[in-house]
Write an enzyme that holds these catalytic residues in place. Sequence first.
Site, mmCIF file in Angstrom:
data_model
loop_
_atom_site.group_PDB
_atom_site.id
_atom_site.type_symbol
_atom_site.label_atom_id
_atom_site.label_comp_id
_atom_site.label_asym_id
_atom_site.label_seq_id
_atom_site.Cartn_x
_atom_site.Cartn_y
_atom_site.Cartn_z
ATOM 1 N N GLU A 415 0.814 -1.212 0.000
ATOM 2 C CA GLU A 415 0.000 0.000 0.000
ATOM 3 C C GLU A 415 0.852 1.269 0.000
ATOM 4 O O GLU A 415 0.771 2.118 0.884
ATOM 5 C CB GLU A 415 -0.950 -0.024 1.199
ATOM 6 C CG GLU A 415 -2.006 -1.115 1.021
ATOM 7 C CD GLU A 415 -2.959 -1.231 2.198
ATOM 8 O OE1 GLU A 415 -4.166 -1.378 1.958
ATOM 9 O OE2 GLU A 415 -2.498 -1.190 3.343
ATOM 10 N N GLU A 485 -4.194 -10.467 0.405
ATOM 11 C CA GLU A 485 -5.000 -10.323 1.612
ATOM 12 C C GLU A 485 -6.439 -10.628 1.251
ATOM 13 O O GLU A 485 -6.948 -10.124 0.254
ATOM 14 C CB GLU A 485 -4.920 -8.910 2.205
ATOM 15 C CG GLU A 485 -3.562 -8.506 2.726
ATOM 16 C CD GLU A 485 -3.562 -7.075 3.276
ATOM 17 O OE1 GLU A 485 -4.652 -6.579 3.641
ATOM 18 O OE2 GLU A 485 -2.475 -6.470 3.321
#
Length: 953
Positions: A415, A485
């Site tokens: 991220e 994820e």
Amino acid sequence: MSFRNTTYVEDVSPGSGALPPRAWYASSDAKSLSLNGSWRFRLSPTADAEDDSFAAEGYDAEDWASVTVPGHWVLQGHGAFGAPIYTNHLYPFPVDPPYVPTDNPTGDHLRVFDLPEDWPGAGDAVLRFDGVESCARVWLNGTELGEFKGSRLPHEFAVGRLLRPGGNVLAVRVHQWSAGSYLEDQDQWWLPGIFRDVTLLHRPAGAVGDFFVHASYDHVTGEGTLRVESEVEGRVTVPALGIDVATGESVTVPVEPWSAEIPRLYDGELATLGERVPLRIGFRTVLLEDGLIKVNGKAILFKGVNRHEWHPEKGRALGLATMREDVLLMKRHNLNAVRTSHYPPHPAFLDLCDELGLWVIDECDLETHGFTEQDWRDNPVDDDRWTPALLDRAARMVERDKNHPSVVFWSLGNEAGTGRGLTAMAEWIHGRDPDRLVHYEGDWDCRNTDVYSRMYAFHDEVEKIGRGLDGGTHKRRELPFIQCEYAHAMGNGPGGLADYQELFERYDRLQGGFVWEWIDHGIKHPDLGYAYGGDFGEELHDGNFVCDGLIFPDRRPSPGLVEYKKVIEPVRIEGDGADGTVRVVNKYDFADLSALAFEWSYQVDGETVEAGALSVPALAPGESADVKLPEPPAHGRDGEAQWTVRALLAADTVWASKDHEVAWAQLPVTERIKPSVAASDRPTASERLICLGPASFDARTGALKTIGGVEVTAPRLDVWRAPTDNDDGAEWQSDTRYGLLWRKFGLHRMHHRLDAVELGESALTVRTRVAPAAWEIGLSTVYRWTSDGNRLKLTVSVTPEGDWTVPLPRLGIRFGLAEADAVRWFGGGPGEAYPDSQSASMLGRWHSTVDELQTPYVRPQENGARADVRWVELGGLRIEGDPEFWFTARRWTSEHLDAARHLTDLTPGDRVWVNLDHGQHGIGSQSCGPGPLPQYLLRAEPAEFSFVFSEVR
């Protein structure tokens, strides 16, 4: 010496003075000295509050406090050294890179040490820091060595010329905030300190420097090729393979390959003139071939988890025993992969992955998530000034961990948006190590990566990707897909795991995923049990979003981990119990079934009447076989019958003992006989009571008061549950945050209107309407009581009224018992289950206590339901259901559970509250992922269900 140089704190460079990164290893004969232990400690409020005089020889620090290294100072000193801060992605300081606040907690650390008597006088020495958050400046014996950033990465300094036999003074100044903090915005607690090992390493003349073990495997020939690049020339020996070659030379020999399922390691040694270093060599080849991730010629399926390092008292300062416990738990729950979110772990963890067998995505210590709040403007990964720091972090990860066969992917970070710096990292890694693949989730166009990776893609999108209908760039369409994820394991959940796994196994392109995440990051607290975000008075925090693991802070497996184990089990057992045939499918990628023993048992009404061994061939990966079960026992054919077939370890392994259960299945043989009660008794009324069979009711309201000698707080319709984290959903999601919608429509404060109490020839009928204030929606509810004189039957009929635009949390009845402790039931168990998380619920007879039925989620919420219950006994009552039902019992109401913020807020009342549910809403994983799939929504529809009550004698 007395000056205040702090410019380095806000310098975007990685630091100065440290040696180039190299492989991490333990020497066979070179001396080392651990500097872990008690250090003198002084905390200052700013980076420049104190000068550097503390680093000088002879400085008196007797009045300083003490801290333990490895450790975080905010977790020591009982609050005297500040407090932890939890944010998911928001920076807890103003975003103005590279600047940080003037208020910058700074910890000065001092350690005085003597060299051991046998410490060699010749040679050099290296001082090694394995992890310091977030910026450190180091002196030894008054001489400054340098400063560094990169919290979860190693840094070494040459110190041989500075050492003396006794009284060495090591001084380390650690700043909580630095320019490096902008690169470390991971979803975790901000915890400053020297939290990994500090070690002094002797480096004799001619010692091993850096080296790179290349050990490939040719699955066609069965041969492995070994070549060890070494900075210092030497020889490589592997006795078991007869290898004795010079460094840099290649040798090819027949070998057994390494895989996560069969982690074959060969002991070897690298010897130079000055040092011997043990090697643990695993031969394996990682390729991107035919659009798939292949190891040793076979496509693999990741059944993984994301793992932050965490201990509830020590934070990220983990010991070897804790790391081993993590890996053993993973192996025992059928996991085969771990993503080191979002930084390289302690190197000893990778040793364990090599030894015990786990595929590893090794992730760089890089995340700039907070820049999303300004649409990624000024993001360091797209600013050339920061590129040296990014490349330094990539190099320190790769060089440290390159000799681990378990590492099959390098990940650029997490991220951090996109930008030139990430491209530079990917190019450097591909050039340095072309034998592994590169991962980065944020690169959806796959410019820099070898895999299309996403997080929290919903089931329907994952299926489109599996079918190749997702579009994207030409390169992306040709790449395999993983969910780095998914299935956010926050609180009660995750739901939907089995549905994801079915997709992963159906489409070759889908090569599995990594559940978020391994452990709840609760901090042990004397008053709260476990603390989470906001419990330390943080200015900004993200609450209990830090508690989203498959294991609780004390490392007890949650129901989510038990569910995941079942969903990903490597042996599929299926078949038709009625015809006595079972099909066994080997779902391993590499291992056959020779390590497993199979057994059968035959149950009638939940009790085993006979059991035995089942002969199953040692199926190769992907193979299946139909196996005949024995004839059902002649004495066990009355009642609800089923086969249970288990796959167990046939012998002890390094990760579990003989008879450890790997997989299981249950195959129904005969159906359950539903309970029936002849409505032969007639209700009779007095001024205050209505009597029917063993029960008494309030004459005015028709409310049940007693069943025999058991006092009952009247059952009535209940639709409320304390919303789970997944019910409440994530703030960035919209119209399916059902927990919020339930509150909006008042389902937590339903009103019960009595319409009629009717005494018939064979039944007591109570008509009601259950509805929330302010809305016209409601549930017309009829309770019909009948009895045969000994047993009492309740039939509940529910008819929705109005326009119900939201599903129900639950649908059933709730009542109270004055006393209840021991619980017995025939149904799903031993743990909790919900509609989309009940794969691990095994039908049988179970026993517990009311307290043991509770699941201790760090933030209290709906929990503890047992599924598919036929009957339950507690508090002197036996309750049978038609159809099967969900059962929950607790010493507080759902309203009290809803109001609690920590487990310590829950105090037992004077009743045990029992829910018998006809339906439950699914769980999903909407705290960050998708909500329940449509088939798991509990829609407001007409329903009828019955319960039969009797006293237990």
